[in-house]
Write an enzyme that holds these catalytic residues in place. Structure first.
Site, PDB file in Angstrom:
ATOM      1  N   GLU A  26       0.829  -1.208   0.000  1.00 10.39           N
ATOM      2  CA  GLU A  26       0.000   0.000   0.000  1.00 10.39           C
ATOM      3  C   GLU A  26       0.865   1.261   0.000  1.00 10.39           C
ATOM      4  OE1 GLU A  26      -4.059  -1.498   2.267  1.00 10.39           O
ATOM      5  OE2 GLU A  26      -2.371  -0.790   3.462  1.00 10.39           O
ATOM      6  N   LYS A  72     -13.221   6.574  11.653  1.00 10.25           N
ATOM      7  CA  LYS A  72     -11.762   6.448  11.550  1.00 10.25           C
ATOM      8  C   LYS A  72     -11.037   7.758  11.861  1.00 10.25           C
ATOM      9  CE  LYS A  72     -12.332   2.224  10.238  1.00 10.25           C
ATOM     10  NZ  LYS A  72     -12.108   1.778   8.868  1.00 10.25           N
TER      11      LYS A  72
END
Length: 262
Positions: free
Chosen positions: A111, A129
Site C-alpha cells: 500500500e 476512523k
C-alpha cells in the site's frame, strides 16, 4: 437490498462511490486493500462494465487483484505501470493533517509503495476512523521472519524513548501461526494508545534491523472522503484546505449490495 446494510457499510459505500469521481478514462489507478477499498473496486467495476470506463488497476494485495479481475478491471503490476495517476485506499485512522495509520488488513508495505508512486492519494473512510491523535488503533510494523522475536525486543526498547503511551508489541496471528503478508513477512502490532510525534516514530522504527516498513503514512494523503451512514459525504482536501459536502443516494436493488458487505 440497501436496507439490509449496516450504517457502517452504508458509510463505506458512500465514501467509495464519491471517490470514483476522481477517476478518469485512461488512468492508472492504485487499488487499496480492506473492506472500504473493496467497495471502491466494486463501484469502479460497475463503471467499467456499464459505462465503459477505461482504466488500469494496480492492486495492493493478492485479494484486491482477485476482486478487481472478478469485476472486470484490467490489472497490471506496479513495475508494468511504473507510475500511477491516482491511488484510492482506506485507512484505519486519520488525523486532522491527514496522517494515517494503515495496515490493519496486512498490506501496508505494498500500500505504501503504491501510494508513494502516485500523483495523488485519496483515502476513503467512515467517520469513525477520524481521530484527534493517532495511536488508538495498533500500529502495524512489517518485519522479516528471521529473528522476529529479537526485532520485537528492539522495537519495544526503542519505544521507551519516544512520545507514546503504550510500549508493547504483539505478533499478528492467523490461527495457530503468525500471519504472513504477500511479501512473506510477519507483522508486529504496536499497542501505543497515543502517538505524540508520528513523523519521528516512523523514521526511528524504519532504522531498526529486521523492520521492513511501518503503517504510518505521513505527508502521503492528499484528500480524504468521509462517508456517513445516511449517505452524506464530506471531502477534505489537504492541499487547498477545502471541505465539500454531498449526498449519495442508496438505490434499492443496487447491484453492489447483492454480494459485498464487509
Amino acid at each position: 437490498m440497501s436496507a439490509d446494510l449496516s450504517p457502517i457499510d452504508k458509510a463505506k459505500f458512500a465514501a467509495a462511490k464519491r471517490a470514483t469521481d476522481f477517476v478518469e478514462d485512461g488512468m492508472r489507478v492504485g487499488l487499496g486493500t480492506g473492506s472500504t477499498a473493496a467497495w471502491l473496486v466494486k463501484c469502479l467495476g460497475e463503471l467499467v462494465r456499464e459505462e465503459g470506463l477505461k482504466i488500469t488497476g494496480v492492486p495492493t494485495s493478492s485479494r484486491t487483484a482477485a476482486l478487481a479481475r472478478d469485476v472486470g478491471i484490467p490489472v497490471i503490476s506496479l513495475d508494468e505501470a511504473k507510475w500511477l495517476d491516482l491511488t484510492i485506499d482506506g485507512a484505519d485512522e486519520y488525523d486532522g493533517n491527514l496522517n494515517l495509520i494503515k495496515g490493519g488488513g496486512g498490506a501496508l508495505l505494498q500500500e505504501k509503495i503504491v501510494a508513494t508512486a502516485s500523483d495523488q492519494m485519496v483515502v476513503i473512510a467512515d467517520v469513525g476512523k477520524q481521530v484527534d491523535t493517532l495511536g488508538a488503533f495498533p500500529l502495524p510494523v512489517e518485519v522479516i521472519p528471521f529473528g522476529w522475536q529479537t526485532t520485537k525486543v528492539l522495537v519495544e526498547e526503542t519505544l521507551i524513548g519516544l512520545d507514546v503511551l503504550g510500549r508493547t508489541a504483539s505478533i499478528r496471528m492467523n490461527g495457530d501461526h503468525p500471519y504472513v503478508t504477500d511479501e512473506g513477512n510477519y507483522i508486529l502490532d504496536l499497542h501505543l494508545r497515543r502517538i505524540g510525534n508520528p513523523r519521528q516514530l516512523s523514521l526511528v522504527l524504519n532504522q531498526i534491523p529486521g523492520v521492513v516498513e511501518n503503517g504510518l503514512f505521513i505527508d502521503i494523503c492528499d484528500a480524504v472522503v468521509i462517508g456517513y451512514g445516511d449517505g452524506r459525504v464530506e471531502l477534505r482536501n489537504i492541499n487547498d484546505g477545502t471541505i465539500e459536502e454531498s449526498q449519495i443516494d442508496f438505490l434499492e436493488g443496487e447491484n453492489l449490495f447483492s454480494d459485498l458487505s464487509d
